[in-house]
Each structure stands twice: as C-alpha cells, then as structure tokens.
Design a protein around this motif. Structure first.
Motif, mmCIF file in Angstrom:
data_model
loop_
_atom_site.group_PDB
_atom_site.id
_atom_site.type_symbol
_atom_site.label_atom_id
_atom_site.label_comp_id
_atom_site.label_asym_id
_atom_site.label_seq_id
_atom_site.Cartn_x
_atom_site.Cartn_y
_atom_site.Cartn_z
ATOM 1 N N MET A 108 -31.623 -0.304 -8.007
ATOM 2 C CA MET A 108 -31.477 0.260 -6.670
ATOM 3 C C MET A 108 -30.395 1.342 -6.613
ATOM 4 N N ASP A 109 -29.671 1.512 -7.721
ATOM 5 C CA ASP A 109 -28.603 2.520 -7.816
ATOM 6 C C ASP A 109 -27.512 2.269 -6.772
ATOM 7 N N ILE A 110 -27.099 0.995 -6.638
ATOM 8 C CA ILE A 110 -26.042 0.670 -5.680
ATOM 9 C C ILE A 110 -24.829 0.066 -6.372
ATOM 10 N N VAL A 111 -24.867 -0.046 -7.696
ATOM 11 C CA VAL A 111 -23.749 -0.626 -8.436
ATOM 12 C C VAL A 111 -22.905 0.493 -9.031
ATOM 13 N N SER A 112 -21.578 0.287 -9.048
ATOM 14 C CA SER A 112 -20.650 1.265 -9.622
ATOM 15 C C SER A 112 -20.045 0.684 -10.898
ATOM 16 N N PHE A 113 -20.462 1.202 -12.019
ATOM 17 C CA PHE A 113 -19.935 0.727 -13.288
ATOM 18 C C PHE A 113 -18.513 1.260 -13.493
ATOM 19 N N PRO A 114 -17.612 0.441 -14.071
ATOM 20 C CA PRO A 114 -16.233 0.893 -14.291
ATOM 21 C C PRO A 114 -16.167 2.039 -15.287
ATOM 22 N N GLU A 115 -15.276 2.989 -14.996
ATOM 23 C CA GLU A 115 -15.143 4.152 -15.873
ATOM 24 C C GLU A 115 -14.308 3.838 -17.107
ATOM 25 N N GLU A 116 -13.401 2.861 -16.999
ATOM 26 C CA GLU A 116 -12.536 2.515 -18.114
ATOM 27 C C GLU A 116 -12.791 1.091 -18.565
ATOM 28 N N CYS A 117 -12.484 0.824 -19.833
ATOM 29 C CA CYS A 117 -12.680 -0.504 -20.392
ATOM 30 C C CYS A 117 -11.486 -1.394 -20.066
ATOM 31 N N LEU A 118 -11.726 -2.691 -20.139
ATOM 32 C CA LEU A 118 -10.647 -3.657 -19.967
ATOM 33 C C LEU A 118 -9.801 -3.749 -21.234
ATOM 34 N N LYS A 119 -8.567 -4.161 -21.041
ATOM 35 C CA LYS A 119 -7.740 -4.452 -22.210
ATOM 36 C C LYS A 119 -8.203 -5.774 -22.793
ATOM 37 N N VAL A 120 -8.635 -5.740 -24.037
ATOM 38 C CA VAL A 120 -9.219 -6.920 -24.660
ATOM 39 C C VAL A 120 -8.122 -7.854 -25.151
ATOM 40 N N ASN A 121 -8.238 -9.089 -24.742
ATOM 41 C CA ASN A 121 -7.308 -10.113 -25.203
ATOM 42 C C ASN A 121 -7.562 -10.392 -26.678
ATOM 43 N N PRO A 122 -6.520 -10.447 -27.495
ATOM 44 C CA PRO A 122 -6.727 -10.735 -28.932
ATOM 45 C C PRO A 122 -7.471 -12.041 -29.179
ATOM 46 N N LYS A 123 -7.362 -12.980 -28.234
ATOM 47 C CA LYS A 123 -8.017 -14.273 -28.389
ATOM 48 C C LYS A 123 -9.428 -14.270 -27.797
ATOM 49 N N ASP B 113 0.818 -1.210 0.000
ATOM 50 C CA ASP B 113 0.000 0.000 0.000
ATOM 51 C C ASP B 113 0.854 1.262 0.000
ATOM 52 N N ARG B 114 2.125 1.140 0.420
ATOM 53 C CA ARG B 114 2.995 2.300 0.489
ATOM 54 C C ARG B 114 3.848 2.469 -0.756
ATOM 55 N N ARG B 115 3.656 1.593 -1.711
ATOM 56 C CA ARG B 115 4.387 1.729 -2.959
ATOM 57 C C ARG B 115 3.834 2.886 -3.771
ATOM 58 N N PRO B 116 4.654 3.462 -4.644
ATOM 59 C CA PRO B 116 4.134 4.549 -5.494
ATOM 60 C C PRO B 116 2.950 4.068 -6.305
ATOM 61 N N SER B 117 1.888 4.855 -6.312
ATOM 62 C CA SER B 117 0.673 4.460 -7.021
ATOM 63 C C SER B 117 0.866 4.586 -8.515
ATOM 64 N N ARG B 118 0.236 3.702 -9.244
ATOM 65 C CA ARG B 118 0.253 3.747 -10.697
ATOM 66 C C ARG B 118 -1.150 4.000 -11.191
ATOM 67 N N SER B 119 -1.278 4.451 -12.382
ATOM 68 C CA SER B 119 -2.596 4.712 -12.947
ATOM 69 C C SER B 119 -3.338 3.406 -13.130
ATOM 70 N N ARG B 120 -4.674 3.493 -13.160
ATOM 71 C CA ARG B 120 -5.510 2.303 -13.332
ATOM 72 C C ARG B 120 -5.228 1.614 -14.649
ATOM 73 N N ARG B 121 -4.960 2.401 -15.676
ATOM 74 C CA ARG B 121 -4.736 1.806 -16.991
ATOM 75 C C ARG B 121 -3.424 1.047 -17.024
#
Length: 236
Positions: free
Chosen positions: A177-192, A140-148
């Motif tokens: 119920m408005d209790i779910v948090s949809f991801p703001e960014e997409c996943l990296k799509v596997n070519p397969k 947790d104390r390591r330098p943070s990296r971007s989500r991407r």
C-alpha cells in the motif's frame, strides 16, 4: 401463459398494470385490440420514454471525483453508475494490479475508511484546540542530536493494539500500500545479537522482524491514523 389464446394473454397482461399504465389501458377505445401483438406494440410505443437506457462503458471515463467529495461518496456514486453500464468489462478498466475489479473496490474501500478516520481525527484535534497552545515538554527544547548519536527510539508503547497477524505479514501489506517508512539508517548491532536472525524492516541481521519494536511502533501509528484496521483483533 404459454399456449393460451390472445384474449387470455391480453386479460392477464391487464392485471399486471398499475398507476399511469392502468389509466392508459382503461382509456383505450372498446374493441381496439385485435391481437396481443397489437397490444404489445401500442404499449411499447406509448411508454417508450420510460425505457431505461443502458450506458456504455466509455461513460465511466467521465465520472470524476469532485473536490468536495469524499472517497466514500465517490465510491458510492461509481458503483451506482457502473450498475447501469451495458458492456462492463473488468479487463478494460484494470490493466495493472489489482488484478480484478473486486480487488480494486476492496482497495478503494480501505482508502475510503482511512480517509474517514483521518477526517474524524482532524475534527477531534480541532475540538481540542487548547492542547495546541500547551507548552512543549522540556526535553523537546533541548539541543537536537543526530539520529546516529542518540540511536533509535525503542521504548515500547504502553499499550499496543492486539493484532490478528504477525507484524512481518502486516509489513508486506503495508509495503504494497506504500504506507510504511523504512528506516534510512541501520541499528547499532549488539555483539551478542544472533546473526541467524534477520529483520526485513531494518534490512539487517541481529533481530527478527516479528521482534522489531520500531516496526511495531510504526504499525501502531498507522492503526491510529486509520490504516490496517483489518488486522486489529476485535474483542469477543
């Protein structure tokens, strides 16, 4: 009692009295009741203050939840007051979704259960106050990296709560119920990845909604917070 004379009606009515009403009847002067109608009039006049007065629907508009009152306590108070309303009309109370009063009560009950579970969790955490002083993990104390850069955390939970419905069905309910948090960014799509599969949670192709580990993790977290209890599979 239909068709009998007044004397029998008066004597029959006397046997139904108890307590103060019986004392009142015994204190009446002898031969002071000429007819049953006269008895009924005297009775109604003497006990007029005991008649239950029905409230109007508008009275419910002033019934508010106190700051010190939980949702469950307020719901109990609401139901008690609603039973004493004479012209209760669901259409006056609910103009938008939920469409019926029953659905509204079910919805409030779910929120009340969630609130109670959240309160219990908070009390448990306060009881384990020593854990708040524990040192944070090294990572947790390591330098943070971007989500991407680091990508989504797809490590599955060690124990997932067994569910009665597919996660796609639960997602629909959680979204309502408005209790779910949809991801703001997409996943990296596997070519397969299979382009025919679509995840409604990530809003992209490559995997199915029911296979989405990120969605399963969020549903698990919601269950731990007291939500979606109706979808938990009970043992036995």
């Amino acid at each position: 009692m239909t068709g009998v004379n007044d004397a029998i009606m008066c004597r029959g009515f006397c046997t139904t009295l108890d307590g103060q009403a019986q004392d009142w009847f015994r204190a009446m002067p002898v031969e002071s009741i000429p007819t049953f109608a006269a008895l009924a009039k005297k009775f109604m006049s003497h006990f007029a203050g005991n008649i239950q007065r029905w409230k109007q629907f508008a009275n419910l508009c002033y019934l508010k939840q106190l700051k010190s009152e939980t949702m469950a306590e307020y719901l109990s108070k609401w139901k008690k007051e609603a039973m004493g309303v004479t012209n209760f009309d669901e259409s006056d109370l609910v103009r938008n979704e939920p469409k019926t009063y029953t659905e509204l009560m079910d919805c409030v009950a779910r929120y009340a259960n969630a609130e109670a579970a959240e309160k219990r969790k908070k009390e448990e955490e306060e009881g384990r106050g020593w854990s708040d002083k524990a040192p944070q993990p090294q990572e947790d104390r390591r330098p943070s990296r971007s989500r991407r850069d680091r990508g989504p955390c797809l490590t599955p939970l060690r124990h997932l709560t067994p569910l009665t419905q597919p996660v796609s069905v639960i997602l629909d309910h959680a979204e309502d119920m408005d209790i779910v948090s949809f991801p703001e960014e997409c996943l990296k799509v596997n070519p397969k990845a299979d382009p025919k599969k679509y995840c409604r949670f990530h809003r992209q192709r490559g995997h199915d909604t029911n296979e989405c580990m990120v969605l399963k993790r969020q549903i698990e977290e919601l269950i731990m917070r007291g939500y979606l209890g109706q979808y938990v599979k009970r043992t036995g």
